[in-house]
Design an enzyme around this catalytic site. Structure first.
Site, short mmCIF file in Angstrom:
data_model
loop_
_atom_site.label_atom_id
_atom_site.label_comp_id
_atom_site.label_asym_id
_atom_site.label_seq_id
_atom_site.Cartn_x
_atom_site.Cartn_y
_atom_site.Cartn_z
N ASP A 10 0.79 -1.20 -0.06
CA ASP A 10 -0.03 0.03 -0.02
C ASP A 10 1.14 1.28 0.05
O ASP A 10 1.75 1.40 1.05
CB ASP A 10 -0.80 0.01 1.12
CG ASP A 10 -1.88 0.97 1.27
OD1 ASP A 10 -1.92 2.11 0.33
OD2 ASP A 10 -2.96 1.04 2.15
N ASP A 104 -3.82 2.58 -5.01
CA ASP A 104 -2.49 2.69 -4.51
C ASP A 104 -2.36 1.25 -3.54
O ASP A 104 -1.60 1.16 -2.62
CB ASP A 104 -2.46 4.02 -3.38
CG ASP A 104 -3.49 3.87 -2.42
OD1 ASP A 104 -4.46 2.93 -2.62
OD2 ASP A 104 -3.48 4.58 -1.43
N GLU A 105 -3.09 0.33 -4.05
CA GLU A 105 -2.81 -1.11 -3.15
C GLU A 105 -2.95 -2.23 -4.00
O GLU A 105 -3.62 -2.49 -5.06
CB GLU A 105 -4.37 -1.12 -2.36
CG GLU A 105 -4.18 -0.47 -0.95
CD GLU A 105 -5.48 -0.97 -0.25
OE1 GLU A 105 -5.43 -2.05 0.26
OE2 GLU A 105 -6.24 0.00 -0.03
MG LIG Z 1 -2.48 4.10 0.51
#
Ligand SMILES: [Mg+2]
Length: 183
Positions: A10, A104-105
Site C-alpha cells: 500500500d 494505491d493497493e
Molecule cells: Mg494507500
C-alpha cells in the site's frame, strides 16, 4: 501444512506523496488533497494533519477548520494514475501473480517463490525497488492471507514493513483496537 504467502502493498498517503514528489516544498507540511469547494471531500491527507483529527472522507470544510494551516491541493487524477501504473509495472515484473485492488493497493501471491529466494526477502526487494525507482513511499504486510496482510500493512505504516509468521496470526490480531482495521 505450509500456507500461502500473501503480500499486501500500500502506497503511503499516495496522492500526497505524488504531490511532494512534484514539489519538494510540500515535504513535512500538512497537506489536504481533494475537492476545494464547500461540498468537497478530503481524498487524502498527510500524516501531519492526523493529529488535528483530520481523515480522508471527511468534508474539506471541516478539515480546513480543524487544520487551518494545511495546504489544500485539488489533485490530478491523470497524474496519480500515471504514477500508479509505474508501481503496477514493477509489481507485475517481480511477482508471479498479483492483483491491483485500488490505485494505491496491491496483493501478490508469493507462494512457491520461497524455495528460490525467500518470501520476506523478495517482498523487501520489491518494496525497495518501488521506492528507488518511483520515489514513492510504500509499506507492506506479509502473511498467509489477504486479511491479515492488509492489517499488517496498516500496522507497519508509515513507510515500513511487517511479516506475520504462519501460526501467529491470532496473536497479532487479538490485541488490536477496532480503530486499527480501516487504516
Ligand atoms: Mg494507500
Amino acid at each position: 501444512m505450509r500456507g500461502k504467502q500473501i503480500l499486501h502493498l500500500d502506497l503511503d498517503t499516495f496522492y500526497v506523496s505524488v504531490e511532494r514528489k512534484m514539489d519538494a516544498r510540500l515535504t513535512n507540511r500538512p497537506i489536504l488533497v481533494g475537492g476545494t469547494s464547500d461540498r468537497g471531500v478530503v481524498a487524502a491527507c498527510s500524516y501531519e494533519t492526523r493529529g488535528y483529527g483530520v481523515h480522508s472522507g471527511m468534508s474539506m470544510k471541516l478539515a480546513k477548520q480543524l487544520c487551518p494551516e494545511a495546504v489544500v491541493i485539488r489533485g490530478n487524477a491523470g497524474i496519480y494514475s500515471k504514477h500508479s501504473d509505474e508501481v503496477t509495472e514493477i509489481i507485475k515484473q517481480e511477482t508471479p501473480l498479483f492483483e491491483k485492488s485500488s490505485i494505491d493497493e496491491f496483493y501478490a501471491d508469493l507462494s512457491g517463490t520461497d524455495r528460490f529466494y525467500g518470501c520476506y526477502k523478495l517482498a523487501t526487494a520489491i518494496r525497495e525497488k518501488i521506492i528507488k525507482e518511483t520515489g514513492l513511499p510504500i509499506s507492506f504486510g506479509l502473511s498467509t492471507n489477504k486479511v491479515v496482510s492488509k492489517i499488517a500493512t496498516g500496522e507497519a505504516k508509515p513507510n515500513s514493513q511487517l511479516m506475520i509468521s504462519e501460526g501467529t496470526e491470532k496473536l497479532f490480531i487479538a490485541p488490536l483496537s477496532i480503530k486499527r482495521y480501516h487504516k
